[in-house]
Design a protein around this motif. Structure first.
Motif, short mmCIF file in Angstrom:
data_model
loop_
_atom_site.label_atom_id
_atom_site.label_comp_id
_atom_site.label_asym_id
_atom_site.label_seq_id
_atom_site.Cartn_x
_atom_site.Cartn_y
_atom_site.Cartn_z
N TYR A 65 6.04 -12.48 40.53
CA TYR A 65 6.07 -11.63 41.73
C TYR A 65 5.06 -12.12 42.76
CZ TYR A 65 5.33 -7.94 45.03
OH TYR A 65 5.18 -7.27 46.21
N TRP A 66 3.87 -12.47 42.32
CA TRP A 66 2.84 -12.94 43.23
C TRP A 66 3.30 -14.19 43.98
CZ3 TRP A 66 -0.41 -17.26 43.64
CH2 TRP A 66 -1.46 -17.12 44.55
N PHE A 67 3.90 -15.14 43.24
CA PHE A 67 4.41 -16.35 43.89
C PHE A 67 5.52 -16.00 44.89
CE2 PHE A 67 2.63 -18.92 40.28
CZ PHE A 67 1.79 -19.69 41.06
N TYR A 68 6.38 -15.06 44.53
CA TYR A 68 7.43 -14.64 45.45
C TYR A 68 6.81 -14.07 46.72
CZ TYR A 68 11.47 -12.27 47.39
OH TYR A 68 12.46 -11.86 48.25
N SER A 69 5.81 -13.22 46.57
CA SER A 69 5.18 -12.60 47.74
C SER A 69 4.47 -13.62 48.62
CB SER A 69 4.21 -11.50 47.32
OG SER A 69 3.04 -12.06 46.73
N LYS A 70 4.13 -14.77 48.07
CA LYS A 70 3.48 -15.85 48.83
C LYS A 70 4.50 -16.84 49.38
CE LYS A 70 -0.53 -14.20 48.09
NZ LYS A 70 -1.08 -13.34 49.14
N GLY A 71 5.78 -16.63 49.09
CA GLY A 71 6.81 -17.52 49.59
C GLY A 71 6.97 -18.79 48.79
N ILE A 72 6.42 -18.83 47.59
CA ILE A 72 6.56 -20.00 46.71
C ILE A 72 7.73 -19.70 45.78
CG2 ILE A 72 5.35 -21.53 45.09
CD1 ILE A 72 2.71 -20.38 46.32
N PHE A 73 8.94 -19.81 46.34
CA PHE A 73 10.12 -19.25 45.71
C PHE A 73 10.54 -19.92 44.41
CE2 PHE A 73 10.52 -17.91 50.18
CZ PHE A 73 10.49 -16.54 49.95
N TRP A 74 10.55 -21.23 44.36
CA TRP A 74 11.06 -21.88 43.14
C TRP A 74 10.19 -21.56 41.93
CZ3 TRP A 74 15.81 -22.75 42.75
CH2 TRP A 74 16.55 -23.13 43.84
N LEU A 75 8.89 -21.53 42.11
CA LEU A 75 8.01 -21.16 41.00
C LEU A 75 8.19 -19.68 40.65
CD1 LEU A 75 6.04 -22.33 39.03
CD2 LEU A 75 4.21 -22.01 40.71
N ALA A 76 8.37 -18.86 41.68
CA ALA A 76 8.64 -17.44 41.45
C ALA A 76 9.94 -17.26 40.66
CB ALA A 76 8.72 -16.70 42.78
N TYR A 77 10.99 -17.97 41.07
CA TYR A 77 12.27 -17.86 40.37
C TYR A 77 12.14 -18.29 38.91
CZ TYR A 77 14.36 -17.63 45.10
OH TYR A 77 14.70 -17.30 46.38
N LEU A 78 11.42 -19.37 38.69
CA LEU A 78 11.24 -19.86 37.32
C LEU A 78 10.51 -18.82 36.47
CD1 LEU A 78 11.27 -22.11 35.14
CD2 LEU A 78 9.06 -22.84 36.08
N LEU A 79 9.38 -18.33 36.95
CA LEU A 79 8.59 -17.38 36.17
C LEU A 79 9.32 -16.05 35.99
CD1 LEU A 79 5.05 -18.11 37.62
CD2 LEU A 79 5.98 -18.83 35.41
N LEU A 80 9.95 -15.55 37.03
CA LEU A 80 10.68 -14.29 36.91
C LEU A 80 11.91 -14.45 36.03
CD1 LEU A 80 10.29 -13.05 40.58
CD2 LEU A 80 9.28 -12.00 38.53
N GLY A 81 12.54 -15.61 36.08
CA GLY A 81 13.66 -15.89 35.18
C GLY A 81 13.21 -15.91 33.73
N LEU A 82 12.08 -16.55 33.47
CA LEU A 82 11.52 -16.55 32.11
C LEU A 82 11.17 -15.14 31.68
CD1 LEU A 82 9.16 -19.68 32.17
CD2 LEU A 82 11.24 -19.38 30.80
N TYR A 83 10.53 -14.39 32.58
CA TYR A 83 10.17 -13.02 32.25
C TYR A 83 11.40 -12.17 31.94
CZ TYR A 83 8.55 -8.31 32.31
OH TYR A 83 8.32 -7.02 31.93
N SER A 84 12.48 -12.39 32.66
CA SER A 84 13.69 -11.57 32.46
C SER A 84 14.23 -11.70 31.04
CB SER A 84 14.77 -11.94 33.48
OG SER A 84 15.37 -13.18 33.16
N ILE A 85 13.91 -12.79 30.36
CA ILE A 85 14.37 -12.97 28.98
C ILE A 85 13.86 -11.86 28.08
CG2 ILE A 85 14.22 -14.48 26.95
CD1 ILE A 85 14.16 -16.85 28.97
N THR A 86 12.66 -11.34 28.37
CA THR A 86 12.13 -10.25 27.54
C THR A 86 13.03 -9.04 27.58
OG1 THR A 86 10.71 -9.40 29.32
CG2 THR A 86 9.71 -10.97 27.78
#
Length: 141
Positions: A65-86
């Protein structure tokens, strides 16, 4: 308030989604750890392992979420995608034989968590495929 700033509005939407996702995951994983023998799952699951997974993955989601809010989208997508697995993995309980009939509470927690994960993935697809926010030159902060 956010009407004039679509970027801030999307950040707020994601914040709401990730907040509900974290709440549903903590509720489900805590219940799973406390009543591990009643949940269907692999024999190698342990209460410590279940809690460890949510403790490790929650910061991954928050960082996404923090990366998304900073506009660093690809890293945000990766981390949020990994998190969604939970969350999206929670209905995986149904792939294992039930030792005892599971309660309405357990079914509810499994499906609430799964639905929250699908909602997060839906947001990620909306942001990346439909809106193509990753092409944005302006940082969302």
């Amino acid at each position: 308030m956010f009407a004039s700033n679509p970027s801030k509005r999307r950040q707020m939407i994601l914040l709401v989604i990730i907040t509900f996702n974290i709440i549903s995951t903590w509720l489900h994983y805590t219940d799973n750890a406390l009543f591990l023998s009643q949940y269907p799952g692999p024999e190698w699951f342990t209460s410590v392992g279940v809690i460890s997974a949510v403790v490790v993955m929650t910061p991954v989601g928050l960082l996404g979420y923090w990366f998304y809010s900073k506009g660093i989208f690809w890293l945000a997508y990766l981390l949020l995608g990994l998190y969604s697995i939970t969350s999206v993995s929670s209905p995986g309980h149904y792939f294992f034989p039930m030792v005892t009939p599971i309660s309405w509470k357990m079914h509810s927690l499994i499906w609430l968590d799964g639905i929250m994960g699908v909602l997060l993935i839906g947001f990620l697809l909306w942001s990346s495929v439909v809106l193509k926010e990753w092409r944005s030159t302006s940082v969302g902060n």
